[in-house]
Design a protein around this motif. Structure first.
Motif, short mmCIF file in Angstrom:
data_model
loop_
_atom_site.label_atom_id
_atom_site.label_comp_id
_atom_site.label_asym_id
_atom_site.label_seq_id
_atom_site.Cartn_x
_atom_site.Cartn_y
_atom_site.Cartn_z
N ALA A 99 0.82 -1.22 0.00
CA ALA A 99 0.00 0.00 0.00
C ALA A 99 0.85 1.26 0.00
CB ALA A 99 -0.93 -0.01 1.22
N GLU A 100 2.03 1.20 0.59
CA GLU A 100 2.88 2.39 0.69
C GLU A 100 3.41 2.83 -0.68
OE1 GLU A 100 5.44 -1.16 0.75
OE2 GLU A 100 3.61 -0.58 1.83
N ARG A 101 3.35 1.95 -1.65
CA ARG A 101 3.87 2.30 -2.98
C ARG A 101 2.81 2.97 -3.86
NH1 ARG A 101 6.65 -1.81 -7.39
NH2 ARG A 101 7.28 -0.18 -8.86
N LEU A 102 1.56 2.96 -3.42
CA LEU A 102 0.47 3.46 -4.26
C LEU A 102 0.13 4.91 -3.95
CD1 LEU A 102 -2.04 0.46 -4.15
CD2 LEU A 102 -0.13 0.84 -5.72
N ARG A 103 -0.20 5.64 -5.01
CA ARG A 103 -0.80 6.97 -4.90
C ARG A 103 -2.15 6.84 -5.62
NH1 ARG A 103 0.26 12.04 -8.68
NH2 ARG A 103 -0.79 13.68 -7.49
N VAL A 104 -3.23 6.87 -4.88
CA VAL A 104 -4.55 6.59 -5.43
C VAL A 104 -5.33 7.89 -5.58
CG1 VAL A 104 -6.71 5.30 -5.15
CG2 VAL A 104 -4.54 4.29 -4.39
N LEU A 105 -5.84 8.13 -6.80
CA LEU A 105 -6.66 9.31 -7.10
C LEU A 105 -8.05 8.80 -7.49
CD1 LEU A 105 -4.07 11.29 -9.27
CD2 LEU A 105 -4.47 11.47 -6.80
N PRO A 106 -8.97 8.68 -6.53
CA PRO A 106 -10.26 8.05 -6.82
C PRO A 106 -11.21 8.98 -7.57
CG PRO A 106 -10.19 8.73 -4.53
CD PRO A 106 -8.83 9.01 -5.09
N HIS A 107 -12.11 8.35 -8.29
CA HIS A 107 -13.22 9.01 -8.96
C HIS A 107 -14.47 8.55 -8.21
CE1 HIS A 107 -16.20 9.72 -12.20
NE2 HIS A 107 -15.34 10.59 -12.69
N PRO A 108 -15.59 9.28 -8.25
CA PRO A 108 -16.81 8.74 -7.64
C PRO A 108 -17.13 7.36 -8.20
CG PRO A 108 -17.14 11.04 -8.21
CD PRO A 108 -15.81 10.65 -8.79
N SER A 109 -17.47 6.43 -7.32
CA SER A 109 -17.79 5.07 -7.75
C SER A 109 -19.19 5.03 -8.35
CB SER A 109 -17.72 4.11 -6.56
OG SER A 109 -18.79 4.36 -5.67
N SER A 110 -19.46 3.95 -9.07
CA SER A 110 -20.81 3.77 -9.62
C SER A 110 -21.84 3.68 -8.50
CB SER A 110 -20.86 2.51 -10.48
OG SER A 110 -20.49 1.37 -9.73
N VAL A 111 -21.43 3.18 -7.33
CA VAL A 111 -22.35 3.10 -6.20
C VAL A 111 -22.68 4.50 -5.68
CG1 VAL A 111 -22.56 2.33 -3.80
CG2 VAL A 111 -21.71 0.76 -5.55
N SER A 112 -21.69 5.39 -5.63
CA SER A 112 -21.96 6.76 -5.22
C SER A 112 -22.94 7.44 -6.17
CB SER A 112 -20.65 7.56 -5.16
OG SER A 112 -19.82 7.09 -4.13
#
Length: 419
Positions: A99-112
């Motif tokens: 997990a420490e290697r990831l940079r996550v840029l989320p988008h709104p999910s289909s559930v949202s």
């Protein structure tokens, strides 16, 4: 920075494509040397992204370490659907790369998006993913009044969901299929499971289900002790009231693993799995006909992930992962069985054994003498006609021994030895 440890940027993208991305996501993709993703996501990139585009291989997970090792020293982006950490590729990457290697840029999910369209609070919504999971997984969540969101595996999933709802007695349930959420081609179709005859639509869809049972559909509970009629069996079934007491002694918790030995109809393992979606279990049954029946019961009751091992214990236990709890429902007198189970448990693990025979009862009494725990007799009587009156009909009493393995437990003595 070590080139092998360059961060991997994971960018979530929706049906609104490039224009729906925040500036940070667009900048990350423009500066990437390699972009990895599914064909549908990669097709959303504009020409201004000059990175090498690499589609995910199949099967995906075993290829992840080698795929990223092949691009060591390069700026890598992963393009994912919606929120990568919600039933997405983010989990696999965190487990395989760290997990420490990831940079996550989320988008709104289909559930949202779906909750926004339906006016439902996200925190009160149960989500079931059928992406890479058996359709029968949905059955575990079918209760009167329950409102579900189902992540679809493709264009055919709505019709498959409607069929399962009909088969499980929930044909009157309302279904709404929300397609291309957040995109220009967003569209919703609706109907009931009973009347669902729509052709396959867009493969990118989420299904909202408002659960309504048909008249006469048996009511199942979230608590252990389902009706005996919920199971297909040949008489080898831990009966309802004893089953509830047994699950209480086993004390399932999220993520824990059960061995159900001499599983019969699989009822203990099935209800262990129904306790929480992250629970795991193996049923061990030497009779192949019963083993097949266990699989059918697991599918009908919504826990198709139950592992069914056809073989005799203790030999059949050798390759199983370490359990958190073990239930012995049959074969307690098999040489070495209880010793193998006790030895396999880690400190804090629970062992529960039930029996109706005097021979096994004597054995459990000896284990109780040596290891403590609880030794109880469970007797259940049902009201039944006696001529023109009503009396009690006694079922065979069940002797149950349960114990928690202490820390630093010494080796198990041979039968007949004392400490």
């Amino acid at each position: 920075m070590n080139p092998a440890r360059l961060p991997v940027t994971v960018v979530g993208i929706g049906a609104d494509g490039w224009d729906g991305l925040a500036t940070t996501g667009q900048d990350a993709l423009r500066s990437a040397e390699v972009v990895i993703g599914g064909p549908r996501q990669l097709a959303l990139l504009p020409p201004e992204c000059h990175a090498e585009r690499v589609p995910w291989p199949s099967p995906l997970r075993p290829a992840v370490p080698g795929l990223f090792a092949a691009h060591t020293g390069r700026r890598v982006c992963v393009l994912a659907s919606g929120d990568p950490m919600f039933f997405g590729i983010g989990r696999t990457l965190a487990e395989e790369l760290g997990a420490e290697r990831l940079r996550v840029l989320p988008h709104p999910s289909s559930v949202s998006y779906a909750c926004a369209r339906l006016g439902r609070p996200l925190e009160d919504t149960e989500v079931i993913s059928l992406v890479g999971r058996p359709l029968a997984t949905l059955a575990r969540s079918l209760y009167p009044g329950q409102r579900l969101l189902v992540l679809s595996a493709g264009a055919d999933t709505p019709a498959e969901v409607a069929g399962l709802l009909r088969d499980r007695g929930f044909g009157p349930s309302r279904m709404r299929v929300l397609e291309q959420l957040g995109g220009a081609r967003e569209h919703t179709v609706e109907g009931t499971a009973d009347g669902w005859a729509r052709p396959p639509g867009d493969p990118l869809n989420v299904i909202a289900v408002d659960c309504v049972p048909a008249a006469g559909t048996p009511r199942l509970s979230v608590a252990p002790g389902l009706p005996d009629t919920a199971y297909e069996h040949d008489g080898q079934l831990t009966k309802r009231h004893v089953r509830a007491a047994t699950l209480a002694a086993l004390a399932p918790a999220p993520g824990e693993l059960l061995w159900d030995i001499g599983s019969g109809s699989g009822s203990i393992a099935v209800e262990w799995l129904r306790a929480h979606r992250t629970c795991r279990a193996f049923s061990v049954e030497r009779d192949p006909v019963r083993a097949e029946r266990i699989g059918r019961n697991a599918a009908v009751l919504g826990v198709p992930g139950l592992g069914v091992i056809t073989g005799a214990a203790p030999d059949a236990l050798a390759q199983l992962p370490t359990p958190d709890a073990v239930f012995v429902g049959g074969g307690a007198t098999a040489p070495g069985l209880l010793e193998a189970c006790w030895s396999a448990l880690p400190p804090g693990g629970r062992l529960v054994a039930n029996t109706v025979t005097l021979e096994s009862e004597a054995l459990l009494a000896d284990w109780y003498r040596r290891h403590g725990g609880e030794l109880v007799r469970i007797a259940v009587a049902h009201a039944a006609p006696v001529g023109g009156f009503t009396g009690w009909r006694q079922a065979m009493p069940v002797t149950q021994w349960s114990a928690v393995k202490p820390a630093g437990n010494p080796a198990e003595p041979a039968l007949g030895e004392t400490r």
